[in-house]
Design a protein around this motif. Structure first.
Motif, PDB file in Angstrom:
ATOM      1  N   ALA A   1       0.829  -1.209   0.000  1.00  0.00           N
ATOM      2  CA  ALA A   1       0.000   0.000   0.000  1.00  0.00           C
ATOM      3  C   ALA A   1       0.857   1.250   0.000  1.00  0.00           C
ATOM      4  O   ALA A   1       2.057   1.218   0.260  1.00  0.00           O
ATOM      5  CB  ALA A   1      -0.917  -0.006   1.222  1.00  0.00           C
ATOM      6  N   ASP A  34     -12.205  -0.287  -2.006  1.00  0.00           N
ATOM      7  CA  ASP A  34     -10.848  -0.408  -2.537  1.00  0.00           C
ATOM      8  C   ASP A  34     -10.748  -1.557  -3.526  1.00  0.00           C
ATOM      9  O   ASP A  34     -11.332  -2.626  -3.326  1.00  0.00           O
ATOM     10  CB  ASP A  34      -9.851  -0.645  -1.401  1.00  0.00           C
ATOM     11  CG  ASP A  34      -9.677   0.579  -0.533  1.00  0.00           C
ATOM     12  OD1 ASP A  34      -9.281   1.624  -1.065  1.00  0.00           O
ATOM     13  OD2 ASP A  34      -9.956   0.495   0.674  1.00  0.00           O
ATOM     14  N   LEU A  74      -8.203  -4.267  -5.219  1.00  0.00           N
ATOM     15  CA  LEU A  74      -6.979  -4.964  -4.864  1.00  0.00           C
ATOM     16  C   LEU A  74      -6.502  -5.779  -6.052  1.00  0.00           C
ATOM     17  O   LEU A  74      -7.278  -6.538  -6.637  1.00  0.00           O
ATOM     18  CB  LEU A  74      -7.216  -5.886  -3.668  1.00  0.00           C
ATOM     19  CG  LEU A  74      -8.019  -5.322  -2.502  1.00  0.00           C
ATOM     20  CD1 LEU A  74      -8.244  -6.396  -1.452  1.00  0.00           C
ATOM     21  CD2 LEU A  74      -7.325  -4.110  -1.903  1.00  0.00           C
ATOM     22  N   ASN A  76      -2.753  -2.909  -3.092  1.00  0.00           N
ATOM     23  CA  ASN A  76      -3.837  -1.986  -3.375  1.00  0.00           C
ATOM     24  C   ASN A  76      -3.642  -1.472  -4.789  1.00  0.00           C
ATOM     25  O   ASN A  76      -2.511  -1.295  -5.253  1.00  0.00           O
ATOM     26  CB  ASN A  76      -3.801  -0.830  -2.378  1.00  0.00           C
ATOM     27  CG  ASN A  76      -5.051   0.021  -2.430  1.00  0.00           C
ATOM     28  OD1 ASN A  76      -5.371   0.623  -3.461  1.00  0.00           O
ATOM     29  ND2 ASN A  76      -5.763   0.089  -1.327  1.00  0.00           N
TER      30      ASN A  76
END
Length: 570
Positions: A197, A219, A221, A232
């Motif tokens: 991240a 989010d 991924l 991420n």
């Protein structure tokens, strides 16, 4: 717990302003109640879940050697000015003055406070390493609080901070905290991923996020098929395609494209797929001179990657139309790299692409058959975009894009805060050394909502047993007319409590349908029904929360424990 004495307030109606399933079900189950935008009161039912989450976190943090503290929620401005974040945090920070005009904030995080604490108490290398953690209320003034606890302004967080004499010791603690977070989520029974991240406003070097997988996750991924790589989408690395760039297939040609302002418009006008086009984005350089970023038409700019390129202004700023027209002679929608005397950075995906459609730097016109090197100088190539499904991961396997809800984040802060706040300790030679720091956050209230987003069905919440408000509910049938049923329920209830089972007895005197519906809505994993018919047959009716049908089991505690899967005597 006897539900007749428990403030259980469920509803069949889904609140109109609840957009995602966790918000809907938490309101319907009566776990939370809205006070104001982004502010919620936790009910006794919600608190039972919250406390179970906190207990698991505390047990694993304590087992990992962290020490619990409690820092003030309200923090003085001077600490934030020392670190340089009083202005950098922007409008997310709730600021206030006391009666003497002194400035404070309601803490969105506690790096400054814990560093000040360490500065006052830690003087020698003999006191390190040390890791302090707290479970505390935070406040971040979200511009648009929504999704219940997912985007609340006030929330509960576990944050931990470690101090070390050197990088090697920080690495050791970082991996220890990473392992503790893994144990926490495993104990909660949730499906999750750990991903590389960006450190964001907290700062520092290495960082990883812990995401609970859910279709509603905000989010994206990027996860490799092999499982060896996960990041991420903001941090997922992309590279140039393999092979050589094809030779140009046609001459550069300008075509009229009136009214074309987007890639979708361009594809329709020229009957081209998006991957045969290039989009142009103009940002400010750190000298305020515009920089042209060029991406494949079907790709999206990753702001964080762009901002990290040397010479690009930070924070990233998109050029105003007046500036664009001054340097390009055209407005957005018709921009490209031909006849341009500015810095041009193209995404890696365009390194091996030929015969593209690009803006001509004339309003309402584009070039087709554009090729680097022939029609414009070779640009700088960089990783500018968000990864997409099918991209090769660093290990070579294809990426899949999953959706997740961030519930934890571990950082290596280095000396960002210890240096800014002038924290030093004496090493074994008596020299002053600036300690290295780690930071480890876990969303306590957010994990409750995230668990629901992953664990629900049409009837309500399907809690993992470890964080369910109750493990077992005993439901009597017609107890108002049967002393046998009442006595049997009281006996089972007492035996379950003595055996350490977190049990609820639904003695509210309702009909079976509403009792069953409430048990399913609030997500109790196991249900036992006691009836006259069952007592005559020497059986109980058992149903697991995810079972399609109920079944008959033997009467008594041993049969209940076996049905629940508690064969270890716990």
């Amino acid at each position: 717990m006897r539900l007749s004495r428990f403030a259980l307030a469920t509803t069949k109606q889904t609140p109109a302003d609840a957009e995602i399933i966790s918000h809907q079900l938490m309101l319907r189950a009566g776990m939370i109640r809205r006070l104001a935008a982004g502010l919620y009161t936790w009910s006794p039912l919600g608190m039972r879940v919250l406390r179970k989450v906190e207990n698991i976190i505390r047990e694993e943090m304590d087992a990992a050697g962290a020490l619990e503290v409690l820092m003030p929620a309200v923090q003085p401005a001077e600490l934030w000015r020392e670190s340089g974040r009083w202005e950098a945090m922007g409008d997310l920070m709730l600021k206030m003055d006391d009666r003497l005009g002194r400035e404070y904030c309601f803490g969105p995080t506690h790096e400054e406070v814990i560093t000040d604490f360490a500065k006052r108490d830690i003087a020698s290398y003999k006191q390190l390493p040390v890791n302090f953690y707290q479970i505390q209320t935070k406040f971040r003034d979200e511009i648009r609080p929504r999704f219940g606890l997912m985007r609340a302004r006030e929330f509960i967080m576990k944050d931990a901070y470690s101090f070390h004499m050197d990088q090697a010791d920080l690495d050791r603690e970082y991996h220890g905290m990473r392992a503790a977070y893994t144990r926490i989520l495993d104990r909660m029974g949730l499906d999750y991923r750990i991903v590389a991240a960006d450190s964001g406003a907290i700062g520092g070097a290495k960082s990883e996020e812990f995401h609970v997988l859910a279709h509603s996750g905000e989010d994206e991924l990027a996860v490799s098929e092999s499982g060896a790589y996960a990041a991420n989408i903001e941090a997922a690395v992309t590279r140039a395609p393999a092979g050589e760039r094809p030779a140009p297939g046609g001459e550069l040609r300008k075509v009229d494209t009136p009214g074309v302002a987007t890639i979708a418009d361009l594809c329709r006008a020229l009957d081209l797929p998006a991957e045969a086009t290039a989009k142009a984005i103009v940002v400010a350089g750190d000298d305020d001179r515009p920089v042209l970023l060029v991406l494949r038409g079907d790709h999206s700019l990753n702001d964080i990657k762009a901002e990290g390129i040397d010479g690009i202004a930070s924070p990233l700023r998109f050029a105003e139309e007046a500036v664009i027209r001054e340097h390009f002679g055209a407005g957005p929608g018709s921009l490209g790299p031909v006849h341009l005397s500015l810095r041009v950075i193209a995404d890696h995906a365009l390194e091996k692409t030929a015969d593209m459609a690009v803006g001509a730097n004339y309003d309402g016109a584009h070039f087709v058959n554009f090729n680097w090197g022939r029609d414009a100088p070779e640009p700088e190539f960089a990783d500018l975009r968000n990864a997409v499904a099918g991209d090769p991961a660093p290990d070579g396997s294809p990426l899949a894009v999953l959706r997740g809800i961030e519930v934890g984040h571990v950082f290596q802060l280095g000396d960002k805060y210890s240096r800014a706040l002038e924290l030093t300790v004496l090493d074994e030679n008596g020299a002053a050394v600036t300690p290295q720091m780690g930071c480890y956050g876990f969303g306590v209230s957010r994990i409750v909502a995230a668990a629901i987003e992953q664990c629900f069905d049409d009837a309500g919440i399907c809690w993992p047993t470890a964080i369910a408000p109750f493990e077992l509910v005993i439901v009597p049938i017609k107890a108002d007319k049967s002393e046998r049923v009442r006595d049997a329920c009281d006996t089972l209830y007492a035996e379950c409590r003595a055996a350490g089972i977190d049990v609820a007895l639904d003695d509210r005197g309702l009909r079976p349908g509403p009792m069953f519906a409430d048990a399913e809505l609030i997500g109790i994993p196991h249900r036992i029904v006691v009836s006259e018919r069952g007592l005559d047959a020497g059986t109980l009716e058992y149903k697991g929360r995810r079972d399609a049908e109920s079944r008959q089991i033997g009467h008594g505690l041993d049969a209940i424990r076996e049905a629940m899967g508690r064969t270890d005597g716990a």
